[in-house]
Design a protein around this motif. Structure first.
Motif, mmCIF file in Angstrom:
data_model
loop_
_atom_site.group_PDB
_atom_site.id
_atom_site.type_symbol
_atom_site.label_atom_id
_atom_site.label_comp_id
_atom_site.label_asym_id
_atom_site.label_seq_id
_atom_site.Cartn_x
_atom_site.Cartn_y
_atom_site.Cartn_z
ATOM 1 N N CYS A 1 0.858 -1.188 0.000
ATOM 2 C CA CYS A 1 0.000 0.000 0.000
ATOM 3 C C CYS A 1 0.897 1.242 0.000
ATOM 4 O O CYS A 1 1.401 1.628 1.051
ATOM 5 C CB CYS A 1 -0.908 -0.023 1.231
ATOM 6 S SG CYS A 1 -1.908 1.459 1.479
ATOM 7 N N VAL B 1 -4.396 0.549 5.059
ATOM 8 C CA VAL B 1 -5.380 -0.529 5.003
ATOM 9 C C VAL B 1 -5.056 -1.564 6.072
ATOM 10 O O VAL B 1 -3.901 -1.712 6.483
ATOM 11 C CB VAL B 1 -5.435 -1.221 3.613
ATOM 12 C CG1 VAL B 1 -5.742 -0.222 2.510
ATOM 13 C CG2 VAL B 1 -4.152 -1.985 3.297
ATOM 14 N N ASP C 1 -4.957 -5.328 6.151
ATOM 15 C CA ASP C 1 -4.869 -6.360 5.130
ATOM 16 C C ASP C 1 -5.021 -7.740 5.767
ATOM 17 O O ASP C 1 -4.469 -7.995 6.841
ATOM 18 C CB ASP C 1 -3.517 -6.258 4.418
ATOM 19 C CG ASP C 1 -3.501 -6.983 3.097
ATOM 20 O OD1 ASP C 1 -3.646 -6.322 2.064
ATOM 21 O OD2 ASP C 1 -3.358 -8.221 3.111
ATOM 22 N N HIS D 1 -7.165 -13.221 -0.150
ATOM 23 C CA HIS D 1 -6.697 -11.880 0.206
ATOM 24 C C HIS D 1 -7.878 -10.933 0.332
ATOM 25 O O HIS D 1 -8.826 -10.984 -0.462
ATOM 26 C CB HIS D 1 -5.735 -11.351 -0.872
ATOM 27 C CG HIS D 1 -5.260 -9.965 -0.597
ATOM 28 N ND1 HIS D 1 -5.736 -8.859 -1.272
ATOM 29 C CD2 HIS D 1 -4.356 -9.492 0.302
ATOM 30 C CE1 HIS D 1 -5.141 -7.786 -0.811
ATOM 31 N NE2 HIS D 1 -4.303 -8.138 0.147
ATOM 32 N N PHE E 1 -8.854 -6.713 2.158
ATOM 33 C CA PHE E 1 -8.386 -5.592 2.968
ATOM 34 C C PHE E 1 -9.529 -4.636 3.248
ATOM 35 O O PHE E 1 -10.498 -4.539 2.491
ATOM 36 C CB PHE E 1 -7.208 -4.854 2.309
ATOM 37 C CG PHE E 1 -7.558 -4.059 1.090
ATOM 38 C CD1 PHE E 1 -8.080 -2.771 1.186
ATOM 39 C CD2 PHE E 1 -7.389 -4.598 -0.167
ATOM 40 C CE1 PHE E 1 -8.404 -2.032 0.053
ATOM 41 C CE2 PHE E 1 -7.708 -3.877 -1.306
ATOM 42 C CZ PHE E 1 -8.220 -2.589 -1.189
ATOM 43 N N VAL F 1 -3.830 0.122 -3.086
ATOM 44 C CA VAL F 1 -3.200 -1.181 -2.909
ATOM 45 C C VAL F 1 -2.685 -1.646 -4.266
ATOM 46 O O VAL F 1 -3.423 -1.634 -5.255
ATOM 47 C CB VAL F 1 -4.164 -2.216 -2.300
ATOM 48 C CG1 VAL F 1 -3.527 -3.603 -2.250
ATOM 49 C CG2 VAL F 1 -4.588 -1.786 -0.898
ATOM 50 N N TYR G 1 -0.731 -4.630 -6.585
ATOM 51 C CA TYR G 1 -0.550 -6.074 -6.668
ATOM 52 C C TYR G 1 0.420 -6.405 -7.803
ATOM 53 O O TYR G 1 0.205 -5.980 -8.933
ATOM 54 C CB TYR G 1 -1.867 -6.780 -7.020
ATOM 55 C CG TYR G 1 -3.030 -6.467 -6.128
ATOM 56 C CD1 TYR G 1 -3.419 -7.368 -5.142
ATOM 57 C CD2 TYR G 1 -3.773 -5.300 -6.284
ATOM 58 C CE1 TYR G 1 -4.516 -7.106 -4.328
ATOM 59 C CE2 TYR G 1 -4.862 -5.030 -5.481
ATOM 60 C CZ TYR G 1 -5.231 -5.939 -4.505
ATOM 61 O OH TYR G 1 -6.307 -5.668 -3.702
#
Length: 200
Positions: free
Chosen positions: A77, A82, A84, A120, A122, A131, A133
């Motif tokens: 992030c 967040v 997570d 996953h 959050f 966020v 990835y």
């Protein structure tokens, strides 16, 4: 960079040094030598890089990809904050059903390695939280699944008074038991095999 083994088998957190001055800060959420010391000799081949931006109170997930091929993820992030969550959805895993919660934020650079088959999610704690990835496979809608993040069986540790905003897809997601009953959860051995193929 500090490396931390999480409560979910095969999952790790990475906390890089953060350099601050009057201009702001600089950090490196991924360092190959730290990853190689914890997970494998290098990061998986990155085939997709994505990010989202979320308002405060948005809860995304629990999402996972059917295996094979599955998707390994490296998540961080860079802006906002967040909470997570990683959830082990791999049937047969020694940590099946276990949840690990970590706070990620732009001022810390902390990053997570999410193994194939681990779910996953959050919760955004600030408006405009981003966020990012890095993923081992591209997005294929027919292989993407979700489990209800508010399923009591998962017991995600939400902050007191949280009233999460969720997408229609996440609201309709099955519970962990329903997903298992329908044969939607990934198999631990298949996930490990899929992960091994990432590092030929």
């Amino acid at each position: 960079m500090r490396t931390e083994k999480l409560d979910i088998e095969g999952a790790f957190a990475f906390a890089p040094p953060v350099y601050r001055d009057e201009r702001g800060l600089f950090t490196s959420p991924f360092r190959e030598e730290a990853f190689a010391g914890a997970v494998r000799d290098r990061l998986f081949p990155v085939r997709d890089v994505s990010h989202n931006v979320s308002a405060r109170g948005v809860l995304r997930g629990v999402h996972y990809t059917a295996a094979p091929p599955g998707r390994a993820k490296y998540v961080y992030c860079p802006h906002g904050r967040v909470l997570d969550y990683l959830v082990d959805l791999r049937v047969g895993s020694p940590t099946f059903g276990r949840c690990d919660a970590s706070e990620l934020g732009g001022d810390g650079g902390r990053a997570l390695y999410v193994p194939v088959g681990v779910g996953h999610a959050f919760l955004s704690l600030e408006d405009g939280s981003v966020v990012v990835y890095l993923m081992s496979e591209g997005y294929a809608p027919d292989r993407e699944h979700a489990v209800d993040s508010l399923d009591p069986a998962l017991a995600l540790p939400l902050p007191d008074g949280a009233d999460p905003v969720r997408s229609p897809r996440d609201l309709a997601a099955p519970t962990l038991a329903e997903a298992a009953e329908r044969g939607l959860l990934p198999d631990y051995a298949a996930c490990r095999e899929a992960e091994d193929r990432l590092w030929p």
